[in-house]
Scaffold this active site. Structure first.
Site, PDB file in Angstrom:
ATOM      1  N   GLY A 216       0.818  -1.208   0.000  1.00  0.00           N
ATOM      2  CA  GLY A 216       0.000   0.000   0.000  1.00  0.00           C
ATOM      3  C   GLY A 216       0.850   1.256   0.000  1.00  0.00           C
ATOM      4  O   GLY A 216       1.927   1.318  -0.622  1.00  0.00           O
ATOM      5  N   SER A 217       0.397   2.255   0.716  1.00  0.00           N
ATOM      6  CA  SER A 217       1.019   3.580   0.628  1.00  0.00           C
ATOM      7  C   SER A 217       2.409   3.667   1.254  1.00  0.00           C
ATOM      8  O   SER A 217       3.105   4.657   1.043  1.00  0.00           O
ATOM      9  CB  SER A 217       0.101   4.627   1.259  1.00  0.00           C
ATOM     10  N   THR A 218       2.836   2.650   2.004  1.00  0.00           N
ATOM     11  CA  THR A 218       4.226   2.685   2.471  1.00  0.00           C
ATOM     12  C   THR A 218       5.181   2.615   1.289  1.00  0.00           C
ATOM     13  O   THR A 218       6.323   3.085   1.367  1.00  0.00           O
ATOM     14  CB  THR A 218       4.524   1.544   3.462  1.00  0.00           C
TER      15      THR A 218
END
Length: 483
Positions: A216-218
């Site tokens: 995801g956004s990591t």
């Protein structure tokens, strides 16, 4: 008559030569393999009669052999068994070994060539063979904080010392009790094994290093690193950031999670885009950079390589040949981007260490029973993922995420924390994964952490990296810093 005798003699000689050749082959080439087979009961009985060396954190054993009053003579015992099970593994008469018990087996049972002199001394002095001790890099307080933080959840935590690559915490939950598999009551051991393998929560699975998840956004940290390293972007460069990014080759757009543009603008800076975790902005950056630039940057952080391979860790991966819409999705850690919690901890640790990604390791020292050091692991640089200048820029952007953005739950009084949240979408019938990766103190990093929550038993609308994963990362960072 003489002809028949000669033929019989020749046949006997051939058979003897074949027997000698087979015996030589087995002794020279297959002895270790055969001795290591789990169904070799003679070898297993002999090994269970050895005083196996302890697995240590500092001077404290988390696994050790104690005298037993049965035919095996020694019983393997695991203090705080479930907390350390993903690291120690188990040592079982019926089911063999896993984890450090497998990886360091020859040292622990004293059969390693490096312990040959010790074995000779034991024979001369008529002492029983005793294995070497294996000292780990783990921080007991950080391990406990991570284990407690994951209570009631499916997930994993990995913490790394950025400057060395030492693994300070490695936790996977649900876990299991290795004492049940090490039991000398073989009927109970078999029942425990059957129950563990039938458990739908998969307690034997090491989610920290052996399972892949969409980050995801990591993963936006990797995309931001590629952008800044390209020379075409700075933290203040404005990028397209509408509520929904139109993608080529499809009528399906890439929306921001909140359904709005980024920070009140259709053209937000890269810093604001990371702070607000804007999908449209990073999808736009990904389209501009292209798949190859993203892949190369990911590989510099360790994607595509197996770290801790002897513990069965798997390699994280970036998709091989994505089309344009898939590149945009990949830039925000979706589509077929897959990573372990270990890998995302390495991303944070690399940024924390001025762009230098260190090779992660768990075994610090191996020592004989009389404390003579046989081996000691030295820090080793793996890749220069980004320049020190880019690492500084990313650090400042990550600090902004924690102080002003989605990472607020990770704030620590008096300490600057750098971090990035992530909420990775999966199948419609299962909850998203909640992620958080961070390091602290930002100006002199002592610890980098990645937390992945696979399932927290909360409503889907309550799942977010900032709310679920960041508080656990905070506790682990505080434990390492002694706060």
């Amino acid at each position: 008559m003489n002809s028949a005798i000669r033929r019989l003699a020749v046949a006997a000689i051939i058979l003897m030569l074949a027997l000698m050749a087979n015996s030589t082959y087995l002794q020279a080439f297959r002895a270790d393999e055969l001795n290591g087979r789990n169904d070799n009961r003679r070898v297993r009985d002999a090994q269970f009669s050895v005083n196996r060396g302890p697995i240590l954190i500092g001077s404290t054993p988390i696994a050790q052999s104690k005298p037993s009053k049965d035919r095996f003579e020694y019983q393997r015992s695991y203090q705080l068994g479930p907390e350390y099970a993903p690291v120690t593994g188990y040592y079982s008469y019926l089911y063999g070994r896993s984890g450090i018990e497998l990886n360091q087996n020859s040292q622990l049972n004293g059969s390693d060539p490096s312990l040959a002199f010790r074995r000779v001394v034991d024979v001369i002095t008529n002492r029983r063979q005793q294995g070497a001790s294996v000292g780990l890099t783990l921080n007991a307080k950080a391990q406990l904080a991570a284990y407690r933080g994951l209570a009631g959840k499916k997930g994993a935590v990995v913490a790394i010392e950025p400057k060395t690559g030492k693994i300070l915490a490695l936790v996977s939950r649900p876990s299991y009790n290795p004492n049940e598999l090490a039991s000398h009551d073989l009927e109970k051991t078999g029942a425990a094994w059957k129950k563990l393998n039938a458990d739908k929560n998969k307690p034997l699975t090491n989610r920290a290093i052996k399972e892949l998840y969409p980050p995801g956004s990591t993963f936006k940290l990797v995309t931001a690193a590629a952008a800044l390293s390209s020379g075409r972007y700075t933290p203040e460069t404005k990028v397209r950031s509408p509520a929904v990014l139109e993608l080529p080759q499809t009528t399906v757009g890439l929306p921001n999670q909140n359904g709005r543009n980024c920070g009140g603008s259709d053209n937000a800076t890269l810093t604001v885009a990371l702070r607000e975790s804007c999908n449209s902005a990073f999808g736009s950056v990904g389209l501009d950079l292209g798949a190859e630039a993203l892949r190369e940057q990911a590989e510099k952080f360790g994607f595509g390589e197996r770290q801790l391979p002897d513990l069965g860790a798997v390699a994280s991966r970036f998709p091989a040949d994505p089309n344009a819409p898939q590149v945009a999705q990949s830039a925000i850690g979706q589509f077929d981007v897959q990573a372990t919690p270990l890998q995302m901890a390495m991303v944070a640790a690399g940024i924390a260490n001025g762009g230098d990604v260190m090779k992660p390791y768990l075994v610090q020292t191996v020592r004989t029973a009389d404390l003579k050091t046989i081996s000691e692991t030295k820090p080793e640089s793996l890749h220069q993922a980004v320049s020190s200048e880019v690492a500084t820029q990313l650090t400042q952007m990550m600090v902004d995420v924690v102080e002003n953005g989605t990472g607020r739950p990770a704030r620590i009084n008096g300490v600057q924390v750098a971090g990035k949240t992530g909420t990775a979408q999966t199948a419609p019938d299962r909850p998203p994964f909640a992620w958080f990766t961070s390091f602290a103190p930002a100006n002199d990093p002592q610890v980098a952490v990645a937390v992945m929550i696979e399932d927290a038993n909360v409503p889907r609308t309550d799942i977010a990296g900032g709310t679920l994963a960041a508080p656990i990362a905070k506790d682990v960072m505080e434990a390492v810093m002694g706060r």
